[in-house]
Motif scaffolding. Sequence first.
Motif, short mmCIF file in Angstrom:
data_model
loop_
_atom_site.label_atom_id
_atom_site.label_comp_id
_atom_site.label_asym_id
_atom_site.label_seq_id
_atom_site.Cartn_x
_atom_site.Cartn_y
_atom_site.Cartn_z
N PRO A 15 -9.58 -6.41 0.69
CA PRO A 15 -8.21 -5.86 0.88
C PRO A 15 -7.89 -4.51 0.61
N ASP A 16 -8.87 -3.69 0.36
CA ASP A 16 -8.63 -2.16 0.46
C ASP A 16 -8.82 -1.27 1.59
N ILE A 17 -9.19 -2.07 2.72
CA ILE A 17 -9.34 -1.21 4.15
C ILE A 17 -7.79 -1.04 4.42
N PRO A 18 -7.62 -0.02 5.25
CA PRO A 18 -6.22 0.49 5.74
C PRO A 18 -5.79 -0.75 6.63
N PRO A 19 -4.35 -0.82 6.54
CA PRO A 19 -3.65 -1.82 7.47
C PRO A 19 -3.95 -1.71 8.74
N ARG A 20 -4.09 -2.69 9.71
CA ARG A 20 -4.27 -2.51 11.08
C ARG A 20 -2.78 -2.20 11.83
N THR A 21 -2.75 -1.59 13.16
CA THR A 21 -1.75 -1.28 13.83
C THR A 21 -1.29 -2.47 14.37
N TYR A 67 14.07 2.31 1.06
CA TYR A 67 13.36 1.34 0.36
C TYR A 67 12.19 1.89 -0.70
N ILE A 68 11.80 3.04 -0.53
CA ILE A 68 10.94 3.53 -1.29
C ILE A 68 11.24 4.14 -2.66
N GLU A 69 12.53 4.57 -2.43
CA GLU A 69 13.19 5.24 -3.49
C GLU A 69 14.07 4.16 -4.42
N HIS A 70 14.05 2.97 -3.81
CA HIS A 70 14.81 1.78 -4.68
C HIS A 70 14.38 1.55 -5.94
N HIS A 71 14.77 1.47 -7.13
CA HIS A 71 14.33 1.28 -8.39
C HIS A 71 13.59 0.04 -8.50
N GLY A 72 13.66 -1.01 -7.49
CA GLY A 72 12.93 -1.95 -7.71
C GLY A 72 11.67 -1.91 -6.81
N ALA A 103 7.84 -4.71 -6.30
CA ALA A 103 7.93 -5.13 -4.82
C ALA A 103 6.50 -4.87 -4.23
N VAL A 104 6.11 -3.71 -4.49
CA VAL A 104 4.68 -3.04 -4.02
C VAL A 104 3.76 -4.03 -4.75
N ARG A 105 3.98 -4.14 -6.11
CA ARG A 105 2.95 -4.87 -7.12
C ARG A 105 2.91 -6.11 -6.51
N ALA A 106 4.10 -7.06 -6.47
CA ALA A 106 4.03 -8.12 -6.10
C ALA A 106 3.14 -8.58 -4.78
N ALA A 107 3.65 -7.58 -3.70
CA ALA A 107 2.89 -7.64 -2.45
C ALA A 107 1.64 -7.60 -2.58
N ARG A 108 1.03 -6.59 -3.51
CA ARG A 108 -0.45 -6.16 -3.56
C ARG A 108 -1.17 -7.48 -4.31
N ASP A 121 0.93 -1.07 0.11
CA ASP A 121 0.02 0.03 0.16
C ASP A 121 0.81 1.31 -0.19
N PRO A 122 1.20 1.72 -1.33
CA PRO A 122 1.87 3.14 -1.21
C PRO A 122 1.35 4.34 -0.41
N VAL A 123 -0.03 4.42 -0.45
CA VAL A 123 -0.48 5.53 0.04
C VAL A 123 -0.35 5.16 1.76
N PHE A 124 -0.60 4.07 2.48
CA PHE A 124 -0.04 3.76 3.67
C PHE A 124 1.55 3.99 4.01
N GLN A 125 2.06 3.70 2.94
CA GLN A 125 3.89 4.05 3.24
C GLN A 125 4.11 5.50 3.40
N GLN A 126 3.32 6.18 2.56
CA GLN A 126 3.67 7.74 2.59
C GLN A 126 3.00 8.33 4.02
N GLU A 127 1.79 7.75 4.24
CA GLU A 127 1.23 8.58 5.21
C GLU A 127 1.63 8.01 6.83
#
Length: 164
Positions: A147-153, A119-124, A128-133, A43-49
Motif C-alpha cells: 500500500p505504500d508504493i506511489p500512486p500510478r498515473t 480540499y487540502i485546507e478544509h478542516h475535515g 477524509a485522508v485517514r479514512a481513505a488510507r 496520500d498527503p505527500v502525493f497530494q503535495q508533490e
Amino acid sequence: MQGSENSSRRARRSTTMGVMPVNDMPWWRWRTNVRSALHMLSDPVFQQECWLAGQPGYGDVTDAVYRLVEDTWLDNWSAEKYVGTIFRDSQEAALVDVAVLRVLRIMHQVGADAPVSAYIEHHGWPEAVRAAREAHVRLATNDGEDPDIPPRTLEVLAIMTQAV
C-alpha cells in the motif's frame, strides 16, 4: 482540473436497469479504479508533490472522487452492495463507505471544481485522508500489494483497466 488528457472522467453516467447500472466494465476494473482513487486521496505527500504542484498525469481531486464513485455509484448506495464482487468482505465495504462519505462531504462543501488547496485546507480533510488510507491499505493488502508504493498515473491505470 488539469488538461482533459489527464482525466479519467467520462462525459456521462452509465444508464441503469432497475437500480443497477448497465455497464460492461467487469468488477476487477471497478476495483482498480476505486483503489486508485483511494490511493491518491489517502496520500498527503502525493497530494503535495503531484496535485498541488500541478504534476501532469494524475488528474485532480475531483477526478479521483469521480473515479471512486462513477461506475460503482457509491455516492448513491453502500459498498456493501458489492461484497463478493468489487469488495472481498464487509470490512472492506465499511471502510470504503466511510472514506466515500468523508470525501463527498468535503466535495459538496468546497465544490467539485474547487482547486486542490480548497480540499487540502478544509478542516475535515485530515479525517477524509485517514479514512481513505484505512480503506486503501485494507484493499491493497487483501490484493497482495504494497500500500505504500506511489500512486500510478492515469495512463498506467488506463492500461491496467483496458479490455483484454
